[in-house]
Design a protein around this motif. Structure first.
Motif, PDB file in Angstrom:
ATOM      1  N   PRO A 107       0.651  -1.417   0.098  1.00  0.00           N
ATOM      2  CA  PRO A 107       0.094  -0.083  -0.069  1.00  0.00           C
ATOM      3  C   PRO A 107       0.886   1.098   0.125  1.00  0.00           C
ATOM      4  O   PRO A 107       2.104   1.168   0.340  1.00  0.00           O
ATOM      5  N   LEU A 111      -0.508   5.400   4.082  1.00  0.00           N
ATOM      6  CA  LEU A 111      -1.575   4.378   4.470  1.00  0.00           C
ATOM      7  C   LEU A 111      -0.927   3.232   5.378  1.00  0.00           C
ATOM      8  O   LEU A 111      -1.333   3.048   6.364  1.00  0.00           O
ATOM      9  N   VAL A 112       0.423   3.069   5.086  1.00  0.00           N
ATOM     10  CA  VAL A 112       1.197   1.971   6.032  1.00  0.00           C
ATOM     11  C   VAL A 112       1.420   2.724   7.014  1.00  0.00           C
ATOM     12  O   VAL A 112       1.166   2.104   8.520  1.00  0.00           O
TER      13      VAL A 112
END
Length: 364
Positions: A107, A111-112
């Motif tokens: 991702p 987002l991580v």
């Protein structure tokens, strides 16, 4: 006739007040302006320093993120934690599992990092709920057990978590838009070390902005009330357990975000990087910088990163070998901690405030 008395002439505003009239009245606007000025300073420093200094700045960023979260928990809410290194490990391992060793099919990095913060906040909620009724040394002992146990879990579950060797984490690529912006401003490409410094400090400034507004609002006042007098806070209708758990969740989310930054900077999540020494170092940074102050968290993190290499270089220059000079650094750091606790219990920020107050009160 009624004799009218002349009103005394209005006193001119002090020079400092006249200089600060341009400040925004909104707390959010003031904090946003401070962060914007800090961002400009970060860009200047990163662009004018060497790759080695850039790597040190990236290291300082994740220490400062974790120390800022610990400031909320210990300095603002009065809960002592010796397990923030373990919470950073949760964020780093979450990042390693999502990014993988090569980053293929992973991702997006934002987002991580958000996922790492969310997972660690969930762990913090569980730990905070379990430790909500503990105080002082009992809470410190419980979080110390967490700091000891989490690296052991990584070794026990060696197949998914890599065992003692840890998880390799892919280094993030420089986004095209970011590279184009740096080229437009400074006419050069962005090396990996410089981008990691920007990534770490951008994350740090965002965290400081959110925490500063949280501390200045109602939630921050409730945390201070619980820290100063639990009985009075409970009589005022404050639910102590809920407030403590919320402080633990916010602090854990910051630690998880710091662990995510650590993972992409170091490119590895291994048990040896999250020992009890890391947790003690974070607590030391908060105490030396000044409990309850985000500026103190920054100053303490800078001392944690820049003091050991400086002392090592001085030891080598004085004729010591590499091993002796490396052993000298923790000794000097311990001496600094003892001196601060004896001579300046309020930390470096307290000393600066005292000096600034004396200068304002002194006649000119």
């Amino acid at each position: 006739m009624v004799q009218q008395t002349e009103r005394p002439a209005a006193r001119p505003a002090p020079p400092l007040t006249r200089r600060l009239r341009w400040r925004p009245r909104s707390t959010l606007a003031r904090h946003g302006l401070a962060v914007l000025l800090a961002l400009v300073a970060v860009v200047v420093v990163v662009e004018t320093t060497s790759p080695f200094r850039n790597s040190q700045l990236a290291t300082m960023s994740y220490y400062a993120i974790a120390a800022a979260g610990l400031t909320v928990l210990t300095g603002l809410n009065g809960q002592i934690s010796l397990g923030h290194g373990a919470l950073m490990a949760v964020g780093a391992y979450t990042t390693g599992l999502l990014l993988g060793p090569d980053g293929e099919g992973a991702p997006p990095l934002p987002l991580v990092m958000l996922a790492a913060a969310a997972v660690t906040a969930l762990v913090g909620a569980v730990v905070g709920a379990a430790a909500a009724r503990l105080h002082g040394p009992y809470l410190a002992g419980a979080t110390l057990a967490l700091a000891v146990a989490v690296p052991g879990l990584a070794i026990y579950f060696d197949h998914p978590l890599g065992g003692e060797q840890g998880l390799r984490i892919a280094s993030p690529d420089v986004p095209d838009w970011f590279d184009a912006a740096i080229w437009f401003l400074f006419a050069h490409e962005t090396p990996g070390a410089k981008y990691l410094a920007y990534l770490g400090w951008g994350t740090l400034l965002l965290v400081l902005l959110l925490l500063a507004n949280l501390m200045a609002g109602r939630v921050g006042r409730v945390w201070r009330a619980v820290r100063d007098d639990e009985v009075a806070a409970e009589l005022a209708g404050i639910r102590l357990g809920r407030v403590r758990v919320l402080a633990f969740v916010v602090s854990a989310a910051c630690a998880g975000l710091a662990g995510a930054v650590l993972g992409v900077v170091v490119r590895l999540a291994a048990p040896s990087g999250f020992t009890i020494v890391l947790s003690l170092g974070l607590l030391t940074a908060v105490v030396v910088g000044g409990l309850g102050s985000l500026t103190g968290a920054l100053l303490g993190s800078a001392l944690l990163v820049f003091l050991p290499p400086a002392v090592t270089n001085l030891g080598i220059g004085a004729g010591l070998d590499g091993t002796q000079a490396a052993q000298l650094a923790p000794f000097v750091y311990g001496v600094v901690l003892v001196l601060v606790m004896l001579l300046a219990p309020s930390g470096a920020v307290g000393v600066l405030k005292t000096v600034w107050g004396r200068r304002r009160r002194s006649p000119r």
